[in-house]
Design a protein around this motif. Sequence first.
Motif, short mmCIF file in Angstrom:
data_model
loop_
_atom_site.label_atom_id
_atom_site.label_comp_id
_atom_site.label_asym_id
_atom_site.label_seq_id
_atom_site.Cartn_x
_atom_site.Cartn_y
_atom_site.Cartn_z
N TYR A 1 1.87 12.36 -33.16
CA TYR A 1 1.88 11.51 -35.11
C TYR A 1 3.62 11.76 -34.83
CZ TYR A 1 -2.75 13.07 -35.70
OH TYR A 1 -4.03 13.67 -35.28
N TYR A 2 3.76 10.60 -35.36
CA TYR A 2 5.06 9.78 -36.01
C TYR A 2 4.36 9.49 -37.75
CZ TYR A 2 3.90 5.28 -34.09
OH TYR A 2 3.13 3.70 -33.76
N LYS A 3 5.79 9.38 -38.51
CA LYS A 3 5.66 8.52 -40.12
C LYS A 3 7.27 7.95 -40.04
CE LYS A 3 4.60 9.16 -44.28
NZ LYS A 3 4.10 10.28 -45.41
N PRO A 4 7.35 6.22 -40.18
CA PRO A 4 7.60 5.69 -40.59
C PRO A 4 8.25 6.37 -41.66
CG PRO A 4 6.17 4.74 -39.76
CD PRO A 4 5.57 5.82 -39.93
N PRO B 1 -0.13 7.48 -38.06
CA PRO B 1 0.11 6.64 -36.36
C PRO B 1 0.55 7.75 -35.33
CG PRO B 1 1.91 5.97 -37.89
CD PRO B 1 1.02 6.90 -38.55
N SER B 2 -0.35 7.34 -34.23
CA SER B 2 0.20 8.23 -33.70
C SER B 2 0.27 7.72 -31.83
CB SER B 2 -0.45 9.34 -33.20
OG SER B 2 -1.66 9.16 -32.85
N ASP C 1 9.67 7.28 -35.62
CA ASP C 1 9.35 6.55 -34.95
C ASP C 1 8.60 6.65 -33.47
OD1 ASP C 1 10.92 7.32 -33.74
OD2 ASP C 1 12.56 5.31 -33.58
N LYS C 2 8.00 5.85 -32.45
CA LYS C 2 7.50 6.44 -31.58
C LYS C 2 8.61 7.03 -30.59
CE LYS C 2 4.54 1.67 -31.82
NZ LYS C 2 4.32 0.74 -31.35
#
Lengths: 236, 172
Positions: free
Chosen positions: A181-184, A133-134, A92-93
């Motif tokens: 970057y992050y990735k659920p 997403p980032s 997550d963020k």
Amino acid sequence: MKLKDLSKESLRVFAEENKELGVPIVVLAIAVILFMVFILPNILSFPSKKGDRDVEVDKLSQIKTAEHILQSTNTTQLNSEVDLVSQALPSDKNFELVLGAIKEAAAKSNTQVIGYQYADSGTPQLNSSSSLPSLLFTISVAGGVDQAANFANELYNIYPVSGLKSISMINGISEITTAFYYKPFTSVNATDVALARDKTTSEKKAMQTISQWNQQVDSSSTDESAQTATQSASPF
Amino acid sequence: MSANINLVDKRSPDDSRREKATKIKGISFAVLFLTAFLALVIFVVNYRFSASYVKKQEAELLSQLSSYNDTSAKIFIVNSKLTDISNVLSQRKKYNTLSTQIVAQNTGGASIDAYQIDEAGITMSVSSSTLSPIDQFLNALLDLSKKKIITSVTLKSLSLESGRYVVELSII
């Protein structure tokens, strides 16, 4: 005698004369029916059945490989790998992790961070080079291009994984725009143990790379703690 | 000459017919037996080598591995994230390295007043009180171009502002 009576009589005589052949004819008829109804369709459908079976055999082979991997997995090491990849690519963020990375990079490159701006780059136009997403951060640092490049260089070796979008400098203030970057988490069917597989070469390489980041962070966090504390101008 | 040779058939037509019928009966039962045997073999082969049999084996194996669900999920997460990390690492821009290399070419002491590097390339503004450091920097950049580190260097403008020579460069 009519013709009809004659043919009936002939048939009766013929049946009487050949009554021994009745049983073999019935037996052969059964054999032919058996062949036509059961054997022939099975032989004809064999190629398609083989295709279906091959698919299942592949699945079974995958499960057997997964079985071997699961039984030989070191749980402690796996847990540490989960922690490592979760830090490198959060689910997550994670602002805490990002701000920590900026602070760490500033300390390691001896750079003074003046400020930063951030945008959530879930939108494609801001994050077109990657499907992930980032968080898009524009970090202002005091110093020239070489200082900004050093900062960016350090940022590349710190969690979470980031990608530079631009470096700009004007009037002695540099701006580094970078995507963290992050990735659920992907939903996984808990019963699908066949998902267990060995790492590919590129995955092993990635693991090796981020493991080195870990060592750098760990060693630097103690060595440079005093130096970090003196970054009074840093906004963190 | 042998006296035992008898060319006259002692069997009656009925005997001959009965014998033929028995033969046909035997053959028909043999055919039925073979057909049944073949059907049985096909049935066994179909069962033993069928997709459903393999599925059954899969189900048995999966039920044995149910205790590893947690481990399996963790392995999936690790591999999935590593794939994404690997993609990011392979795609990320080396603007930092390139910027360091370009700035390192400025050995003559020209001042880099403005600099921008992004997907479009590099634009920079360099100034100096004399043309010599600028010339030196440009030549060094052209050397980088020869080494294929950069593709092209374009001098967009050269002006004299407040007694200083200012050049605008575009590098790809």
